[in-house]
Design an enzyme around this catalytic site. Structure first.
Site, PDB file in Angstrom:
ATOM      1  N   ARG A 236       0.900  -1.161   0.064  1.00  0.00           N
ATOM      2  CA  ARG A 236       0.166  -0.049  -0.110  1.00  0.00           C
ATOM      3  C   ARG A 236       0.863   1.253  -0.021  1.00  0.00           C
ATOM      4  NH1 ARG A 236      -3.652  -2.761   4.508  1.00  0.00           N
ATOM      5  NH2 ARG A 236      -5.442  -3.667   3.239  1.00  0.00           N
TER       6      ARG A 236
ATOM      7  N   ARG B 226      -7.097   0.515  14.651  1.00  0.00           N
ATOM      8  CA  ARG B 226      -6.565   1.326  13.385  1.00  0.00           C
ATOM      9  C   ARG B 226      -7.372   2.515  13.517  1.00  0.00           C
ATOM     10  NH1 ARG B 226      -4.452  -2.878   8.814  1.00  0.00           N
ATOM     11  NH2 ARG B 226      -5.503  -4.326   9.841  1.00  0.00           N
TER      12      ARG B 226
ATOM     13  N   CYS C 134       7.420 -10.355   1.156  1.00  0.00           N
ATOM     14  CA  CYS C 134       7.135  -9.157   1.446  1.00  0.00           C
ATOM     15  C   CYS C 134       7.874  -7.914   1.662  1.00  0.00           C
ATOM     16  CB  CYS C 134       5.892  -9.071   2.525  1.00  0.00           C
ATOM     17  SG  CYS C 134       6.494  -9.636   3.970  1.00  0.00           S
TER      18      CYS C 134
ATOM     19  N   ARG D 118      -0.531  -0.735  13.301  1.00  0.00           N
ATOM     20  CA  ARG D 118      -1.012  -2.254  13.084  1.00  0.00           C
ATOM     21  C   ARG D 118      -2.022  -2.341  14.308  1.00  0.00           C
ATOM     22  NH1 ARG D 118       3.288  -6.714  14.005  1.00  0.00           N
ATOM     23  NH2 ARG D 118       1.294  -8.011  13.656  1.00  0.00           N
TER      24      ARG D 118
END
Length: 305
Positions: free
Chosen positions: A132, A155, A243, A149
């Site tokens: 993102r 959030r 990732c 997180r």
């Protein structure tokens, strides 16, 4: 055949909600059987301070659950497919992929917007996802990305506590939980951000040798969803399943076959390698797309960056 099946799941509100959806689907189809949920705490749930990259990537949400599967303490597990690495432990398989919900992300904002350009200059946006982050910064290099997180409620609370203009969340999670985001606003990022591999889909993992469970799970398997996420996961696998830099992947099916869009990029969005591919499932669109990017030197360039 057994009459009771134990379903492994993370303890988060979203994970429990998703597992309950699967439980209900199976209970409706097999009313004579019993399906019990077994919540399991994972490393990803215990450590909410460090980034996913630091603690081991998205696999930290499934390792403990897979251990319970291999130990036969549970019969199958319900995961968000985007959390499942492209290579599974020996002896385990994805027994079913139910019909996919929205694959896309959305921006929850303090003020309503009609496009990303409406965000204030140097707006602070919360997300812990490199995927993102890289795509947002490619579109708006001035944005300030703030790592956050936690579950959806945590959030959302950080919008105020971290003085954020907005946060990025998956549409599927918000929809499944029916979250009331008031007093904030929701803007779809469908045309801005490519989703994560398998985003919006669920993976039901079980033991390869457990034919009873595999037979049950076949009843809620969606072939079209499974084919699309197969393409996406092949793309991720060919890129190393990492990732460590932004990777986006999304496949769809139409009357002519499958269409695939993929992306690898730098974390700051400056290096940008998109790719599109289309054809039949047998064309291995995901792997072919990844191989093309590798041949073009995309991964080597990102490694230098």
């Amino acid at each position: 055949m057994k009459t009771t099946f134990i379903i492994g799941t993370r303890k988060s509100k979203l994970a429990l909600c998703q597992s309950q959806l699967v439980q209900k689907q199976l209970q409706t189809r097999f009313p004579q059987l019993e399906f019990k949920l077994q919540p399991i705490v994972t490393e990803g749930d215990r450590n909410l301070h460090d980034s996913l990259q630091k603690i081991g990537g998205k696999g930290v949400f499934v390792k403990e659950i897979e251990h319970e599967l291999l130990s036969a303490k549970i019969d199958f597990a319900v995961h968000s497919l985007k959390d499942v690495p492209p290579v599974l432990p020996q002896g385990l398989t994805i027994g079913a992929v139910p019909k996919r919900a929205s694959a896309f992300d959305c921006l929850i904002t303090v003020a309503p917007i009609k496009s990303l350009a409406d965000l204030p200059q140097n707006a602070r946006i919360g997300t812990n996802s490199l995927r993102r982050e890289g795509q947002l910064l490619h579109a708006r290099p001035d944005l300030v990305i703030v790592p956050i997180r936690g579950n959806v409620d945590t959030r959302l609370a950080k919008i105020a506590s971290e003085n954020l203009a907005g946060i990025v969340l998956a549409e599927a999670g918000l929809d499944r939980l029916a979250v009331d985001i008031a007093p904030y606003y929701r803007y779809s990022l469908q045309d801005v951000i490519l989703p994560a591999t398998g985003q919006g889909a669920l993976a039901i993992e079980c033991r390869q040798a457990d034919t009873d469970t595999l037979g049950l799970l076949a009843a809620i398997h969606d072939v079209q969803t499974a084919s699309c996420v197969q393409i996406e996961r092949a793309f991720l696998k060919a890129l190393g399943g990492s990732c460590n830099f932004p990777i986006g992947a999304y496949a769809t099916q139409n009357a002519l076959g499958y269409e695939f869009k993929g992306l690898v990029a730098a974390q700051d969005g400056t290096a940008w390698y998109p790719i599109e591919n289309r054809g039949p499932l047998t064309a291995k669109l995901g792997k072919t797309a990844a191989d093309t990017l590798i041949a073009q030197g995309a991964l080597a360039a990102l490694a230098v960056d």
